[in-house]
Scaffold this motif. Structure first.
Motif, short mmCIF file in Angstrom:
data_model
loop_
_atom_site.label_atom_id
_atom_site.label_comp_id
_atom_site.label_asym_id
_atom_site.label_seq_id
_atom_site.Cartn_x
_atom_site.Cartn_y
_atom_site.Cartn_z
N TRP A 251 -33.07 -8.19 17.94
CA TRP A 251 -34.37 -7.53 17.18
C TRP A 251 -35.33 -8.77 16.71
N GLN A 252 -34.94 -10.24 16.73
CA GLN A 252 -35.45 -11.22 16.38
C GLN A 252 -36.28 -11.24 17.65
N THR A 253 -36.21 -11.34 18.69
CA THR A 253 -36.53 -11.78 19.93
C THR A 253 -38.34 -10.63 19.72
N MET A 254 -37.15 -9.50 19.77
CA MET A 254 -38.44 -8.76 19.85
C MET A 254 -39.29 -8.52 18.52
N ALA A 255 -38.83 -8.92 17.09
CA ALA A 255 -40.02 -9.28 15.97
C ALA A 255 -40.73 -10.45 16.82
N SER A 256 -41.02 -11.41 16.79
CA SER A 256 -41.67 -11.94 17.32
C SER A 256 -42.29 -12.30 18.91
N ASP A 257 -41.61 -10.73 19.57
CA ASP A 257 -43.23 -10.84 20.58
C ASP A 257 -43.94 -9.60 20.01
N PRO A 258 -45.67 -10.40 20.87
CA PRO A 258 -46.14 -9.16 20.26
C PRO A 258 -46.11 -7.67 21.24
N ILE A 259 -46.30 -6.67 20.38
CA ILE A 259 -46.48 -5.26 21.40
C ILE A 259 -46.56 -4.62 21.53
N LEU A 260 -46.54 -4.40 23.21
CA LEU A 260 -47.77 -3.52 24.22
C LEU A 260 -47.94 -2.44 24.36
N VAL A 261 -48.98 -1.73 24.03
CA VAL A 261 -49.09 -0.59 24.50
C VAL A 261 -49.90 -0.19 25.33
N ASN A 262 -50.11 0.42 26.41
CA ASN A 262 -50.74 0.18 27.36
C ASN A 262 -51.16 -0.39 28.26
N PHE B 173 -52.02 -3.57 26.28
CA PHE B 173 -52.59 -4.10 25.41
C PHE B 173 -51.99 -4.34 24.18
N VAL B 174 -52.15 -5.33 23.72
CA VAL B 174 -51.64 -5.85 21.74
C VAL B 174 -51.81 -4.76 20.84
N CYS B 175 -50.97 -4.41 20.43
CA CYS B 175 -51.31 -3.59 19.58
C CYS B 175 -50.69 -4.31 18.23
N LYS B 176 -51.67 -4.84 17.26
CA LYS B 176 -51.73 -5.87 16.11
C LYS B 176 -51.36 -4.87 14.97
N ASP B 177 -50.34 -5.69 14.74
CA ASP B 177 -49.46 -5.25 13.38
C ASP B 177 -50.98 -4.67 12.35
N PRO B 178 -50.34 -3.60 11.48
CA PRO B 178 -51.84 -2.43 10.68
C PRO B 178 -52.52 -3.91 9.44
N LYS B 179 -52.01 -4.83 8.90
CA LYS B 179 -51.97 -5.41 8.04
C LYS B 179 -53.12 -6.28 8.10
N ASP B 180 -52.82 -6.71 9.57
CA ASP B 180 -54.17 -8.14 10.65
C ASP B 180 -55.72 -7.24 11.40
N VAL B 181 -55.02 -5.61 10.90
CA VAL B 181 -55.77 -4.84 11.65
C VAL B 181 -57.57 -5.51 10.23
N PRO C 232 -61.14 -3.70 21.55
CA PRO C 232 -59.38 -3.62 21.29
C PRO C 232 -59.61 -2.29 20.45
N GLY C 233 -60.03 -1.46 19.28
CA GLY C 233 -59.34 -0.06 18.75
C GLY C 233 -59.59 0.46 19.59
N LEU C 234 -59.85 0.74 21.08
CA LEU C 234 -59.72 1.71 21.71
C LEU C 234 -58.51 2.41 22.24
N ASN C 235 -57.66 1.11 21.95
CA ASN C 235 -56.06 1.22 21.92
C ASN C 235 -55.30 2.00 21.74
N THR C 236 -54.54 2.94 22.70
CA THR C 236 -53.96 4.63 22.31
C THR C 236 -54.47 5.96 22.16
N LEU C 237 -56.14 5.29 21.74
CA LEU C 237 -57.06 6.74 21.31
C LEU C 237 -57.40 7.63 22.85
N GLY C 238 -57.17 7.16 24.21
CA GLY C 238 -57.97 7.69 24.47
C GLY C 238 -59.07 8.34 24.96
N ILE C 239 -60.23 7.26 24.90
CA ILE C 239 -61.57 7.69 25.05
C ILE C 239 -62.42 6.45 25.29
#
Length: 212
Positions: A18-29, A31-39, A74-81
């Protein structure tokens, strides 16, 4: 006692994982998916100046595709357009190509375009229309399509919307005759039913990319 030790080891491994996953960036498609608080608003904004004409003299086909996808916005990630502006010189062409991950809807902003696509095997039916300002044409996902400006004097402009944040593009001539390393001329001569010297000549051409 052995059972307690076993569960303790499992718990420690889960915590480490869990600690390893928490420290790694989450990739979707991919591409890095930002933490909402950092958007930030900048993640969803690009000063692309799509109202400005693009240079169509940088390649032999006489077109310039300005693509706005997840790699530029970057904000297009996961939006499908995604979006593209396409500029065509007089007699310019966006040559036959396919988008492996997207359907495209094209709107002509200025000028006239001859556009079409070919359906898949076994029919390979060719569907085409002449489009004028304000007209719309759809190219289904994965099918080979093109646009050509038939006017020898006036440029044309179109806007395309695509149903993927990263639609991809495979330009047929570039892929077949401009691959690196080159596909064997024996293979291509057989596929296109032409002489090998014809294939060699085609492979020697400068296959420029019109995507910017």
């Amino acid at each position: 006692m052995a059972s307690s030790s076993y569960f303790l080891v499992i718990a420690l491994l889960a915590l480490a994982s869990w600690q390893t996953m928490a420290s790694d960036p989450i990739l979707v498609n991919g591409f890095v998916c930002k933490d909402p608080k950092d958007v930030k608003a900048e993640d969803f904004f690009l000063a692309a100046k799509l109202d400005m004409p693009r240079d169509t003299n940088t390649n032999k086909v006489g077109s310039n595709v300005t693509l706005i996808n997840v790699m530029r916005l970057p904000g297009l990630n996961t939006l499908g357009i995604s979006l593209a502006r396409i500029d065509y010189a007089p007699l310019g062409e966006n040559p036959p190509h396919a988008h492996p991950r997207a359907t495209e809807i094209l709107t002509v902003l200025e000028g006239t375009l001859y556009a079409g696509f070919v359906t898949s095997n076994p029919d390979n039916k060719f569907l085409s229309k002449v489009l004028n300002k304000g007209d719309v044409f759809v190219f289904p996902e994965g099918l080979i399509h093109f646009q050509f400006n038939p006017n020898p004097y006036k440029p044309a402009v179109a806007i395309a919307a695509l149903s993927s944040q990263n639609p991809g593009a495979i330009t047929i001539a570039n892929a077949v005759f401009g691959s690196k390393p080159a596909i064997s001329d024996d293979v291509l001569a057989k596929a296109f039913q032409v002489e090998k010297n014809t294939v060699d000549w085609l492979q020697a051409q400068f296959w420029a990319d019109n995507h910017n």
